[in-house]
Design a protein around this motif. Structure first.
Motif, PDB file in Angstrom:
ATOM      1  N   PHE A 191      -6.705   2.682  10.697  1.00  0.00           N
ATOM      2  CA  PHE A 191      -6.569   2.753   9.221  1.00  0.00           C
ATOM      3  C   PHE A 191      -5.227   2.829   8.603  1.00  0.00           C
ATOM      4  O   PHE A 191      -4.581   3.882   9.183  1.00  0.00           O
ATOM      5  CB  PHE A 191      -7.447   3.766   8.719  1.00  0.00           C
ATOM      6  N   VAL A 192      -4.867   2.259   7.611  1.00  0.00           N
ATOM      7  CA  VAL A 192      -3.659   2.381   6.968  1.00  0.00           C
ATOM      8  C   VAL A 192      -3.816   2.672   5.354  1.00  0.00           C
ATOM      9  O   VAL A 192      -5.025   2.470   4.806  1.00  0.00           O
ATOM     10  CB  VAL A 192      -3.086   0.578   6.919  1.00  0.00           C
ATOM     11  N   ASP A 193      -2.928   3.708   5.189  1.00  0.00           N
ATOM     12  CA  ASP A 193      -2.843   3.908   3.607  1.00  0.00           C
ATOM     13  C   ASP A 193      -2.511   2.965   2.791  1.00  0.00           C
ATOM     14  O   ASP A 193      -2.234   1.922   3.133  1.00  0.00           O
ATOM     15  CB  ASP A 193      -1.942   5.391   3.406  1.00  0.00           C
ATOM     16  N   VAL A 194      -2.894   3.238   1.145  1.00  0.00           N
ATOM     17  CA  VAL A 194      -2.590   2.232   0.369  1.00  0.00           C
ATOM     18  C   VAL A 194      -1.829   2.847  -0.514  1.00  0.00           C
ATOM     19  O   VAL A 194      -1.214   3.875  -0.497  1.00  0.00           O
ATOM     20  CB  VAL A 194      -4.102   2.100  -0.368  1.00  0.00           C
ATOM     21  N   GLN A 195      -1.500   1.984  -1.669  1.00  0.00           N
ATOM     22  CA  GLN A 195      -0.416   2.416  -2.695  1.00  0.00           C
ATOM     23  C   GLN A 195      -0.971   2.896  -3.884  1.00  0.00           C
ATOM     24  O   GLN A 195      -2.204   2.327  -4.228  1.00  0.00           O
ATOM     25  CB  GLN A 195       0.528   1.073  -3.088  1.00  0.00           C
ATOM     26  N   PRO A 196      -0.442   3.922  -4.482  1.00  0.00           N
ATOM     27  CA  PRO A 196      -1.026   4.574  -5.507  1.00  0.00           C
ATOM     28  C   PRO A 196      -1.467   3.825  -6.616  1.00  0.00           C
ATOM     29  O   PRO A 196      -2.356   3.988  -7.535  1.00  0.00           O
ATOM     30  CB  PRO A 196      -0.269   5.997  -5.855  1.00  0.00           C
ATOM     31  N   GLU A 197      -0.519   2.882  -6.847  1.00  0.00           N
ATOM     32  CA  GLU A 197      -0.533   2.021  -8.279  1.00  0.00           C
ATOM     33  C   GLU A 197      -1.506   1.025  -8.117  1.00  0.00           C
ATOM     34  O   GLU A 197      -2.283   0.749  -9.187  1.00  0.00           O
ATOM     35  CB  GLU A 197       0.775   1.603  -8.817  1.00  0.00           C
ATOM     36  N   THR A 198      -1.306  -0.002  -7.195  1.00  0.00           N
ATOM     37  CA  THR A 198      -2.164  -1.097  -7.028  1.00  0.00           C
ATOM     38  C   THR A 198      -3.338  -0.855  -6.127  1.00  0.00           C
ATOM     39  O   THR A 198      -4.201  -1.958  -5.951  1.00  0.00           O
ATOM     40  CB  THR A 198      -1.122  -2.186  -6.507  1.00  0.00           C
ATOM     41  N   PHE A 199      -3.334   0.081  -5.227  1.00  0.00           N
ATOM     42  CA  PHE A 199      -4.556   0.384  -4.495  1.00  0.00           C
ATOM     43  C   PHE A 199      -4.321  -0.501  -3.122  1.00  0.00           C
ATOM     44  O   PHE A 199      -5.670  -0.704  -2.333  1.00  0.00           O
ATOM     45  CB  PHE A 199      -5.798   0.213  -4.973  1.00  0.00           C
ATOM     46  N   MET A 227      -2.752  -2.248   0.485  1.00  0.00           N
ATOM     47  CA  MET A 227      -1.930  -1.911   1.494  1.00  0.00           C
ATOM     48  C   MET A 227      -0.625  -1.475   1.516  1.00  0.00           C
ATOM     49  O   MET A 227       0.165  -2.177   0.906  1.00  0.00           O
ATOM     50  CB  MET A 227      -2.354  -2.753   2.934  1.00  0.00           C
ATOM     51  N   ASP A 228      -0.065  -0.225   2.093  1.00  0.00           N
ATOM     52  CA  ASP A 228       1.137   0.181   1.827  1.00  0.00           C
ATOM     53  C   ASP A 228       1.942  -0.365   3.168  1.00  0.00           C
ATOM     54  O   ASP A 228       1.596   0.093   4.380  1.00  0.00           O
ATOM     55  CB  ASP A 228       1.144   1.716   2.067  1.00  0.00           C
ATOM     56  N   PRO A 229       2.759  -1.112   2.861  1.00  0.00           N
ATOM     57  CA  PRO A 229       3.621  -1.699   4.110  1.00  0.00           C
ATOM     58  C   PRO A 229       4.263  -0.761   5.120  1.00  0.00           C
ATOM     59  O   PRO A 229       4.189  -0.900   6.261  1.00  0.00           O
ATOM     60  CB  PRO A 229       4.725  -2.522   3.455  1.00  0.00           C
ATOM     61  N   ALA A 230       4.844   0.320   4.649  1.00  0.00           N
ATOM     62  CA  ALA A 230       5.457   1.659   5.403  1.00  0.00           C
ATOM     63  C   ALA A 230       4.403   1.928   6.252  1.00  0.00           C
ATOM     64  O   ALA A 230       4.554   2.304   7.349  1.00  0.00           O
ATOM     65  CB  ALA A 230       6.073   2.464   4.665  1.00  0.00           C
ATOM     66  N   SER A 231       3.148   2.286   5.754  1.00  0.00           N
ATOM     67  CA  SER A 231       2.196   2.999   6.551  1.00  0.00           C
ATOM     68  C   SER A 231       1.511   1.862   7.696  1.00  0.00           C
ATOM     69  O   SER A 231       1.192   2.097   8.692  1.00  0.00           O
ATOM     70  CB  SER A 231       0.926   3.169   5.600  1.00  0.00           C
ATOM     71  N   LEU A 232       1.554   0.396   7.287  1.00  0.00           N
ATOM     72  CA  LEU A 232       1.207  -0.394   8.186  1.00  0.00           C
ATOM     73  C   LEU A 232       2.185  -0.376   9.488  1.00  0.00           C
ATOM     74  O   LEU A 232       1.687  -0.414  10.550  1.00  0.00           O
ATOM     75  CB  LEU A 232       1.039  -1.763   7.557  1.00  0.00           C
ATOM     76  N   HIS A 233       3.255  -0.523   9.262  1.00  0.00           N
ATOM     77  CA  HIS A 233       4.547  -0.510  10.151  1.00  0.00           C
ATOM     78  C   HIS A 233       4.229   0.888  11.126  1.00  0.00           C
ATOM     79  O   HIS A 233       3.977   0.667  12.242  1.00  0.00           O
ATOM     80  CB  HIS A 233       5.664  -0.374   9.587  1.00  0.00           C
ATOM     81  N   GLY A 234       3.905   2.094  10.520  1.00  0.00           N
ATOM     82  CA  GLY A 234       3.675   3.230  11.425  1.00  0.00           C
ATOM     83  C   GLY A 234       2.438   3.045  12.461  1.00  0.00           C
ATOM     84  O   GLY A 234       2.310   3.293  13.415  1.00  0.00           O
TER      85      GLY A 234
END
Ligand SMILES: *Cc1c(COP(=O)(O)O)cnc(C)c1O
Length: 381
Positions: free
Chosen positions: A104-112, A114-121
Motif C-alpha cells: 500500500f502506497v499513500d496518496v496526495q491530499p489535493e488530487t487523491f 498515488m504519491d510518487p515519493a511514497s511509491l519510491h519508499g
C-alpha cells in the motif's frame, strides 16, 4: 418536505436513449449470439477509436480487467504490486487473488492519486522484505487521471509495469491523451454507476501492446489457443455479454456530450462552494491540462457526519467513498505499506463526502444541493 433527489439518475439517461436502446437490445435477441456476438467486436473497435488505444479487450467486469494483465505478465507469489491505499478494494484484490503481495502506497491530499515519493519508499521496503517489485496500479480516483507525467518515468526507473485503474477515470484525459493510453495497460469497468456504465457487469483492458493483447484475448476465454478446445494457458471465463456490448455502443455515442455536462456541473459546484463557503469546504483539484470524467464530485469537510445528517434531512443524498483505507481493512491489514504509512489516506477517509453527480442534474436541483450543503457546513462550524 420536497422530494429526495437521486444520487445518480440512470433513468434520465435511459429516457434520452429511448428507442435506440430498445432496437439495439432487440437486435441481439433476434440474432441470438449472446456470447461474443458481433456487437462485442463492434464495441471494442468503437472504444479503441474513442480513446486512441490500439487494442480493447472487453471482459466480464473491472476486477477481471485488473486481473487479466497481471495474469498475462505472470505476476504471482513473491511479487509485489503497488496499490494506493485510498481506492476501491478491487485495485488490491486483483494482485492478492493471484497470490502476489499488494503493497500500500499513500496518496496526495489535493488530487487523491498515488504519491510518487511514497511509491519510491514502498518499492525499497518491498525489496527489503525479499519481494520482487513487478507492477504499479495507479488509480484515476473519482474520474481524475493520475499524475502519469511523473508516475510513468518513475515506474520505468523502478522497473515496474504500469497497469492504470481507470474504472472511474475512463473518459478523463491529460491534454489530448485520453485515459486508456497511459502505461502498459489500462483496466476499466462498465458497472452501472461508472461514467460509462452498462446494465450489469462489464469491463475492458486497453493496451497498445500487440503481444499482450493476444494473450489477454486468450486468457479471458479459458486460455484458448487456436480454438476454444485448444487451451494454451490457465485463464478465466471473463467475456462481456453481447447484450451489454450493444447497450454500451449506444451509451458511448452520447458519452462525449455527457462528459461535457459533468464538467459543467462540477464547475458550477466548485464556483458556488468557493464563493459561499470557502472556509469550511475543500473543493476538488483538477490540475491544468487535466480533464476529469467526474465519476464522483468529492468534497473534504471537517464535520462530515453532521453535514451528511443535515443534507439527508433535506432530501439531499451524500456518500462516503471510501470510509476505510485499504491498509486498515481487516482482510488486507497484514500486507505491507510504504515506510511512512498512509496518513493522507487515513485523513481523506475521515473527511471526504461525495455529492450527487450525473450528466442530467438540472440547474434547479443543483442549486438546491448547493444551498443545503452550504447551510449544513455553516451550522457545523
Ligand atoms: C469499480 C471499480 C473497480 C472494479 O470494477 P467492477 O466492474 O465493479 O469489478 C476497480 N477499481 C476501481 C477504482 C473501481 O472504482
Amino acid at each position: 418536505m420536497t422530494q429526495p433527489l437521486p444520487f445518480i439518475d440512470l433513468a434520465a439517461q435511459q429516457a434520452r436513449l429511448g428507442d435506440r436502446l430498445r432496437l439495439a437490445i432487440d437486435t441481439v435477441l433476434r440474432e441470438g449470439t449472446y456470447i461474443m456476438g458481433r456487437q462485442v467486436a463492434d464495441f471494442e473497435r468503437e472504444l479503441a477509436e474513442f480513446c486512441g488505444a490500439r487494442h480493447v479487450i472487453s471482459c466480464a467486469n473491472g476486477t477481471d480487467a485488473l486481473m487479466l494483465p497481471l495474469m498475462a505478465w505472470g505476476i504471482g507469489p513473491g511479487d509485489a504490486v503497488f496499490v494506493p491505499s485510498f481506492t476501491f478494494i478491487a485495485s488490491a484484490e486483483a494482485p492478492a487473488l493471484l497470490g502476489a503481495t499488494p503493497v500500500f502506497v499513500d496518496v496526495q491530499p489535493e488530487t487523491f492519486d498515488m504519491d510518487p515519493a511514497s511509491l519510491h519508499g514502498a518499492v525499497a521496503h518491498a525489496r527489503s522484505l525479499g519481494l520482487r517489485p513487478r507492477a504499479v496500479i495507479p488509480v484515476d480516483l473519482f474520474g481524475l487521471p493520475s499524475d502519469y507525467d511523473t508516475l510513468l518515468p518513475l515506474a520505468e526507473d523502478l522497473g515496474l509495469l504500469v497497469l492504470a485503474d481507470a474504472a472511474q477515470g475512463f473518459g478523463g484525459a491529460i491534454n489530448d491523451c485520453r485515459a486508456g493510453t497511459f502505461g502498459q495497460a489500462t483496466a476499466t469497468s462498465f458497472f452501472p454507476a461508472k461514467p460509462l456504465g452498462c446494465y450489469g457487469d462489464g469491463g475492458a483492458v486497453l493496451t497498445d501492446d500487440d503481444q499482450l493483447a493476444t494473450r489477454l484475448r486468450s486468457l479471458r476465454f479459458h486460455g484458448k489457443g487456436q480454438d476454444k478446445y485448444d487451451n494454451v494457458a490457465i485463464g478465466l471465463n471473463s467475456r462481456l455479454d453481447t447484450l451489454q456490448a450493444a447497450i454500451l455502443s449506444e451509451k458511448l455515442a452520447i458519452f462525449t456530450d455527457e462528459l461535457a455536462a459533468r464538467d459543467r456541473i462540477a464547475a458550477r459546484y466548485t464556483a458556488a462552494f468557493q464563493d459561499r463557503c470557502p472556509n469550511s469546504i475543500i473543493t476538488p483539484t483538477v490540475p491544468a491540462g487535466y480533464q476529469s470524467a467526474w465519476a464522483q464530485y468529492t468534497l473534504r469537510v471537517a464535520q462530515r457526519d453532521q453535514m451528511m445528517a443535515a443534507c439527508k434531512e433535506q432530501g439531499v443524498p451524500t456518500m462516503v467513498y471510501y470510509p476505510i483505507p485499504l491498509h486498515r481493512q481487516s482482510g488486507y491489514a497484514h500486507y505491507p505499506q510504504a515506510p511512512l504509512g498512509c496518513p493522507v489516506s487515513e485523513q481523506l477517509a475521515a473527511e471526504v463526502v461525495s455529492l450527487p453527480m450525473h450528466p442530467y442534474l438540472g440547474e434547479q436541483d443543483q442549486s438546491r444541493i448547493i444551498d443545503v450543503v452550504c447551510s449544513a457546513v455553516e451550522k457545523t462550524i
